[in-house]
Design an enzyme around this catalytic site. Structure first.
Site, PDB file in Angstrom:
ATOM      1  N   GLY A  46       0.888  -1.164   0.000  1.00 30.10           N
ATOM      2  CA  GLY A  46       0.000   0.000   0.000  1.00 30.10           C
ATOM      3  C   GLY A  46       0.916   1.201   0.000  1.00 30.10           C
ATOM      4  N   GLU A  47       0.452   2.317   0.513  1.00 32.59           N
ATOM      5  CA  GLU A  47       1.340   3.469   0.641  1.00 32.59           C
ATOM      6  C   GLU A  47       1.804   3.560   2.090  1.00 32.59           C
ATOM      7  OE1 GLU A  47       3.043   5.538  -1.276  1.00 32.59           O
ATOM      8  OE2 GLU A  47       2.341   4.186  -2.855  1.00 32.59           O
ATOM      9  N   SER A  48       3.115   3.465   2.286  1.00 34.07           N
ATOM     10  CA  SER A  48       3.634   3.395   3.649  1.00 34.07           C
ATOM     11  C   SER A  48       3.305   4.653   4.456  1.00 34.07           C
ATOM     12  CB  SER A  48       5.138   3.145   3.633  1.00 34.07           C
ATOM     13  OG  SER A  48       5.788   4.088   2.831  1.00 34.07           O
ATOM     14  N   CYS A  78       6.367  -5.226   0.781  1.00 34.16           N
ATOM     15  CA  CYS A  78       6.499  -3.913   0.142  1.00 34.16           C
ATOM     16  C   CYS A  78       6.348  -2.770   1.160  1.00 34.16           C
ATOM     17  CB  CYS A  78       5.528  -3.777  -1.026  1.00 34.16           C
ATOM     18  SG  CYS A  78       5.968  -2.428  -2.133  1.00 34.16           S
ATOM     19  N   ARG A 106      12.908   3.794   0.267  1.00 32.15           N
ATOM     20  CA  ARG A 106      11.592   3.816  -0.379  1.00 32.15           C
ATOM     21  C   ARG A 106      11.739   4.089  -1.862  1.00 32.15           C
ATOM     22  NH1 ARG A 106       7.092   6.970   1.903  1.00 32.15           N
ATOM     23  NH2 ARG A 106       8.518   8.674   2.284  1.00 32.15           N
ATOM     24  N   ILE A 133       6.483  -3.510  -7.341  1.00 34.15           N
ATOM     25  CA  ILE A 133       5.730  -2.317  -7.729  1.00 34.15           C
ATOM     26  C   ILE A 133       6.191  -1.126  -6.901  1.00 34.15           C
ATOM     27  CG2 ILE A 133       3.429  -1.295  -7.838  1.00 34.15           C
ATOM     28  CD1 ILE A 133       2.358  -4.122  -8.339  1.00 34.15           C
ATOM     29  N   ARG A 134       6.858  -0.181  -7.554  1.00 33.44           N
ATOM     30  CA  ARG A 134       7.435   0.964  -6.819  1.00 33.44           C
ATOM     31  C   ARG A 134       8.057   0.456  -5.521  1.00 33.44           C
ATOM     32  NH1 ARG A 134       5.633   6.361  -7.347  1.00 33.44           N
ATOM     33  NH2 ARG A 134       5.519   6.347  -5.089  1.00 33.44           N
ATOM     34  N   HIS A 169       5.527  -8.715  -4.245  1.00 35.77           N
ATOM     35  CA  HIS A 169       4.134  -9.014  -3.893  1.00 35.77           C
ATOM     36  C   HIS A 169       3.721 -10.449  -4.217  1.00 35.77           C
ATOM     37  CE1 HIS A 169       3.055  -4.881  -2.929  1.00 35.77           C
ATOM     38  NE2 HIS A 169       3.792  -4.510  -3.964  1.00 35.77           N
ATOM     39  N   GLU A 171       1.313 -12.008  -3.092  1.00 36.22           N
ATOM     40  CA  GLU A 171      -0.156 -12.080  -3.113  1.00 36.22           C
ATOM     41  C   GLU A 171      -0.725 -11.732  -4.491  1.00 36.22           C
ATOM     42  OE1 GLU A 171       1.630  -9.758  -1.835  1.00 36.22           O
ATOM     43  OE2 GLU A 171       0.724  -7.797  -2.202  1.00 36.22           O
TER      44      GLU A 171
END
Lengths: 195, 294
Positions: A46-48, A78, A106, A133-134, A169, A171
């Protein structure tokens, strides 16, 4: 045995689906009291910054640290890996749980256009499709860390006692191998080798 | 060493949207606003020249933002940055891709450049598109969109259109369940998409990509409403920086999207936010943005 997935923000639903497919009782966790019966916790992608802020809001950060001290296992993927890292390279770690002896950068591989898929070789598991992903980059690991997979010389999957971190990821793939690894960790059926 | 990496796959495009789920994407017009949004817990920001409410008020042709502005916003925050291209304007989209924005919104909020949408599969950067019904959503996915949002009616602060679009999509998906393959094929022909896409939607019971709410969300309660209707997350355009206290409003909407099922928490965070943006009745609109790009 119940495993929770931190559901403040991010792709928690995908983790729940994999756990349930493996026959494990899984629960979305948003508030401290929902941690009560958990033996393991997954902190998803997600976004940390967003997850970090939401964690502090209702005392989830403190509650997670307390449960961790009592033996709850934690796996961060992530953003989750960023949130459990002791050090965030070049930044103040004002939203981090600071549990694992790793340092992460990051967006370590760049922006979305640099997101990539790569074939990894994971110790004890074998070939695995890494979806980055990023993704953050793990730039340093402590002596008690077992590096289970690397990409271009940098660790991408690390196990330290009751903690597991992946910068990719699992998942988002059909391969449940790494979820099974975490389940075995939660059942105390895996111990790490430190070289 | 391990030189087996591939980039720009559909899984990576869809994957970034998966990471934004349960989050709020906020419209910002400069670096200062972007920082406020990030600090409040936005999962992403949309870099714009003008927010939809101002586009509506000022009129004229609305285009892609100045690259200088987009770069300034990209440098200010660590969260992913989105930017809007006009419907069908593949040259604007190529410029945004060259700037390395993280997502492109092929958006009806800007003045359309074509009746046709951009062919999005050939890009490495992912796209989000608006939809009012299942046919629009699946046509955009067919063209390569990796994320869908309701169109709603942008810049109105009026949530009714977003609700209408979300309900319609839900109902149309529900109606696919249990249909024979012959009937599904008929639906695919009607919607001008492949059988495979319709079959996948029916089997999953939801769109095959992430679906956010957008267009008219102005309060934490609006955001919670959309989440309860089954959205994966929320875009807030004018609703934040056109409110009396943007910082407070932004934080409250972020929390509302996470705790959308906890009325006590929603009550607490809705308290004393100051005035929300001024809204407009849909009947009074001269331009309905949602009718652009079908």
């Amino acid at each position: 045995m119940k495993i929770g997935v931190l559901a403040l923000q991010g792709d928690f639903r995908e983790h729940i689906r994999v756990l349930e497919d493996l026959g494990v009782e899984a629960a979305e966790v948003r508030l401290p009291h929902e941690l009560d019966e958990l033996k393991g916790l997954i902190i998803p992608g997600g976004e940390s910054t967003a997850i970090g802020m939401l964690m502090q809001k209702y005392g989830m950060d403190r509650a997670i640290k307390e449960k961790f001290e009592k033996g709850m296992k934690i796996w961060g993927t992530c953003a989750g890996a960023i949130l459990i890292a002791k050090e965030i390279s070049g930044e103040k770690k004002d939203f981090s749980l600071g549990l694992m002896d790793i340092s992460v950068r990051r967006n370590g591989y760049g922006r979305q256009l640099q997101s990539f898929e790569a074939n990894l070789n994971v110790k004890c598991i074998g070939g695995f499709k890494g979806v980055f992903i990023r993704a953050p980059k793990i730039v340093k690991c402590g002596d008690n860390c077992d590096v289970l997979a690397e990409y271009q010389g940098s660790p991408v999957m690390v196990h330290e006692q009751n903690l597991l971190a992946t910068t990719f990821h699992p998942e988002l793939t059909k391969d449940a191998g790494i979820h099974q690894y975490f389940i075995d960790m939660v059942k105390d059926e895996i111990s790490i080798e430190i070289s | 060493m391990d030189d087996n990496a591939v980039k720009g796959t559909y899984r990576l495009k869809k994957g970034l949207a998966e990471m934004l789920k349960g989050g709020v994407i906020m419209d910002v017009v400069n670096a200062a606003q972007a920082k406020i949004a990030e600090k409040a817990g936005a999962v992403s920001v949309m870099a714009l020249e003008r927010v939809p409410a101002d586009i509506r008020a000022q009129g004229g042709v609305a285009r892609m933002a100045d690259p200088k502005k987009i770069k300034e916003i990209m440098n200010a925050v660590s969260v992913p940055v989105m930017a809007k291209a006009r419907i069908g304007h593949f040259a604007e989209a190529r410029i945004l891709e060259a700037l390395e924005v993280d997502y492109i919104d092929e958006s009806e909020v800007l003045t359309p450049a074509d009746e046709r949408h951009i062919e999005k599969h050939s890009f490495n950067v992912p796209f989000v598109c608006g939809a009012r019904d299942l046919g629009e959503a699946l046509r955009r996915i067919k063209e390569g969109a990796a994320m869908i949002r309701t169109k709603g009616e942008a810049g109105t602060g009026n949530v009714i259109e977003a609700v209408r679009h979300m309900r319609r999509i839900n109902e149309e998906i529900e109606a696919l369940k249990g249909l024979s393959s012959r009937k599904l094929n008929q639906k695919a022909v009607e919607m001008r998409v492949s059988y495979k896409l319709v079959e996948e939607t029916a089997r999953l019971g939801r769109l095959p990509v992430v679906n956010f709410a957008a267009g008219g969300i102005a309060t934490p309660a609006d955001a919670a409403l959309m989440m309860q209707l089954g959205c994966d997350g929320v875009f807030v355009g004018s609703g934040i920086f056109k409110s009396k206290n943007p910082e407070k409003m932004a934080k409250a909407i972020v929390e509302a999207v996470t705790h959308y099922n906890e009325p006590e928490i929603l009550a607490k965070i809705s308290e004393g936010l100051g005035e929300a943006m001024e809204g407009i009745e849909i009947e009074k609109l001269s331009v309905k943005m949602q009718e652009r790009g079908k």
